[in-house]
Write a protein that holds these residues in place. Sequence first.
Motif, mmCIF file in Angstrom:
data_model
loop_
_atom_site.group_PDB
_atom_site.id
_atom_site.type_symbol
_atom_site.label_atom_id
_atom_site.label_comp_id
_atom_site.label_asym_id
_atom_site.label_seq_id
_atom_site.Cartn_x
_atom_site.Cartn_y
_atom_site.Cartn_z
ATOM 1 N N GLU A 296 -29.419 5.459 34.904
ATOM 2 C CA GLU A 296 -29.766 6.255 33.678
ATOM 3 C C GLU A 296 -28.758 7.511 33.491
ATOM 4 O O GLU A 296 -28.625 7.409 32.191
ATOM 5 N N ARG A 297 -28.174 7.805 34.379
ATOM 6 C CA ARG A 297 -27.036 8.842 34.081
ATOM 7 C C ARG A 297 -25.980 8.153 33.351
ATOM 8 O O ARG A 297 -25.333 8.632 32.555
ATOM 9 N N HIS A 298 -25.715 6.919 33.870
ATOM 10 C CA HIS A 298 -24.441 6.092 33.547
ATOM 11 C C HIS A 298 -24.598 5.580 32.072
ATOM 12 O O HIS A 298 -23.739 5.593 31.261
ATOM 13 N N ALA A 299 -25.960 5.408 31.712
ATOM 14 C CA ALA A 299 -26.309 4.821 30.490
ATOM 15 C C ALA A 299 -26.107 5.807 29.398
ATOM 16 O O ALA A 299 -25.978 5.196 28.265
ATOM 17 N N GLU A 300 -26.324 6.868 29.561
ATOM 18 C CA GLU A 300 -26.043 7.814 28.622
ATOM 19 C C GLU A 300 -24.939 7.920 27.809
ATOM 20 O O GLU A 300 -24.521 8.018 26.797
ATOM 21 N N HIS A 301 -23.618 7.545 28.621
ATOM 22 C CA HIS A 301 -22.435 7.422 28.317
ATOM 23 C C HIS A 301 -22.204 6.196 27.559
ATOM 24 O O HIS A 301 -21.302 5.932 26.399
ATOM 25 N N MET A 302 -23.002 4.972 27.833
ATOM 26 C CA MET A 302 -22.830 3.712 27.359
ATOM 27 C C MET A 302 -23.567 3.595 26.154
ATOM 28 O O MET A 302 -23.044 2.763 25.113
ATOM 29 N N LEU B 8 -29.313 -2.867 20.799
ATOM 30 C CA LEU B 8 -29.127 -1.613 20.765
ATOM 31 C C LEU B 8 -28.292 -1.213 21.939
ATOM 32 O O LEU B 8 -27.344 -0.150 21.981
ATOM 33 N N ALA B 9 -28.571 -1.464 23.188
ATOM 34 C CA ALA B 9 -28.293 -1.510 24.248
ATOM 35 C C ALA B 9 -26.889 -2.286 24.786
ATOM 36 O O ALA B 9 -26.198 -1.878 25.523
ATOM 37 N N HIS B 10 -27.277 -3.504 24.432
ATOM 38 C CA HIS B 10 -26.278 -4.692 24.983
ATOM 39 C C HIS B 10 -26.096 -5.926 24.042
ATOM 40 O O HIS B 10 -27.292 -6.170 23.516
ATOM 41 N N PRO B 11 -25.154 -6.437 23.751
ATOM 42 C CA PRO B 11 -25.195 -7.458 22.661
ATOM 43 C C PRO B 11 -25.914 -8.382 23.006
ATOM 44 O O PRO B 11 -26.393 -9.374 22.188
ATOM 45 N N ASP B 12 -26.304 -8.754 24.424
ATOM 46 C CA ASP B 12 -27.193 -10.112 24.797
ATOM 47 C C ASP B 12 -28.471 -9.693 24.692
ATOM 48 O O ASP B 12 -29.548 -10.297 24.751
ATOM 49 N N GLY B 13 -28.931 -8.311 24.650
ATOM 50 C CA GLY B 13 -30.252 -7.839 24.296
ATOM 51 C C GLY B 13 -31.294 -8.520 25.372
ATOM 52 O O GLY B 13 -31.163 -8.511 26.514
ATOM 53 N N GLU B 14 -32.581 -8.712 24.761
ATOM 54 C CA GLU B 14 -33.543 -9.431 25.604
ATOM 55 C C GLU B 14 -33.221 -10.616 26.183
ATOM 56 O O GLU B 14 -33.850 -10.927 27.473
ATOM 57 N N LEU B 15 -32.103 -11.533 25.896
ATOM 58 C CA LEU B 15 -31.698 -12.724 26.604
ATOM 59 C C LEU B 15 -31.333 -12.197 28.001
ATOM 60 O O LEU B 15 -31.554 -12.875 28.918
#
Length: 371
Positions: free
Chosen positions: A24-30, A97-104
Motif C-alpha cells: 500500500e505504501r509503495h503503490a501511492e507513488h506508483m 488505472l493501476a497497471h496496463p495489464d489490469g484485471e488480466l
Amino acid sequence: MHISWNPPSISPLPPGIITLDDHERHAEHMLGAAAHAYFAGTAADGLTHAANRQGWRSLTLRPRVLQSLTGGHTRTLLQCATLHAPLLLAPVAHQQLAHPDGELASACAAAAMGVGMVVSTLSSIPIEPLAACLHDSGGLPPWFQLYAQPHRDDTLALIHRAEQAGCAALVLTVDAPVQGVRDAERRTGFVLPPQKQPPHLADLPNRPWPASHAEAGLCQGVTAHAPTWADVEWLQKQTSLPLWLKGVTHPQDACRAQDLGIHGLIVSNHGGRTLDTMPSTSRLLPQVRAAVGADFPLLVDGGIRRGTDVFKALALGANAVLIGRPQVFALANAGARGVAHMLRTLRDELEACMALCGCATVDAIGPEHLE
C-alpha cells in the motif's frame, strides 16, 4: 470458440515489499494522486474504513497446543470448487488505472495461487478473455459481479454474457444504489478517462434512463431505479447460476435472502467507500452468521491485511474472505507478480497462524480460538 488473450508482462517486485501494508505504501507513488484517491479513498471521514482495519486487529487469539498438525493444509471447498486457500480477489473496478495489464494480471495471479476471482461489471477488460485466461492457466472459473442496470434488458445482457463466458456464479451488489461521498476524489478532480470506459457497459445500447415518476427524488432521481427485493426475485428466474448478494450486513436482510433461496452472502460495508460510520465487518459477520445458521455460505471483506485477519474471519464464521484494495496496490507495484506475491503472503501468514493455534485445516478453526 476459444477466446485469445495476451499473457501479462512480468515485472519485478520492488525491493523492500514484504507485507500488504508495504504494498500500500509503495503503490501511492506508483498510482499518481487521482488514481490513488479513487482506489484508496473512503466515504466521508473514513471512519468505517478505519474501523474495518482496527476490528480485525483488536480481536485476540486463543491458541491450542499439542494438537496434531499432520497432513495440514489450507484447502477450502466453496461452491463445489476447491480453493488452495480461503481467498478470493474482490471485484475491483477500472484496474487498468493501476497497471496496463489490469484485471488480466489479477486473473493470472489468481490462477497461479489457486484462489477465486470475482470480476467487476466495471472491469477494464471484458469477461471473455479473463475467463479464457483462468481456464487456460488452470484456474477456477470466475464469478461475475453484477450492478443492476436501469433497463432490465441491459441487466439480462450482462447475465447472458457472464453465462456464455463460463462464469460460475453471479454476485449482485446491493449496498451501493448511489456512490458514497468521497472527498479525496473530489479534491483531486478524479474523472475516469474517456479511453478507460468499462467495456461491459460500453457494449450495451445507448438508452436513455427510464423516466422517474418523481420530479427529482433522492440523488437527482437515481435512486428511483435502485434494485429491490422484487428485482432479486426476478433475477433468480433469469439464470441458473448461483446468485450471491454482496453488501448484506443486517441480520433481517440476511434471513430474507436465505428464505428466497439465495446461494450465499458477502458481508461487506464496501470497504468504507459508500456509507461512513457503519460498524466494522468483524462486528457484522458474527451477527449475520447467527441469523442464517452454521451451514449457509458466507464470505466477508473489508480491512483484511494479515493472515491472522483471515484466521479471525474464519473463526467468526466466514467460509472465505475477499481481498479488495490490497489487490490493486499489489497490481500497481508489480502487475501479476505483485498480486501473486500479495496472495502468497496472506496464505503463508495464514498457515503460520493455523500451526501456532493448533489448527491443521481451516475446518478446525472456530470461535474457541478467539478471546
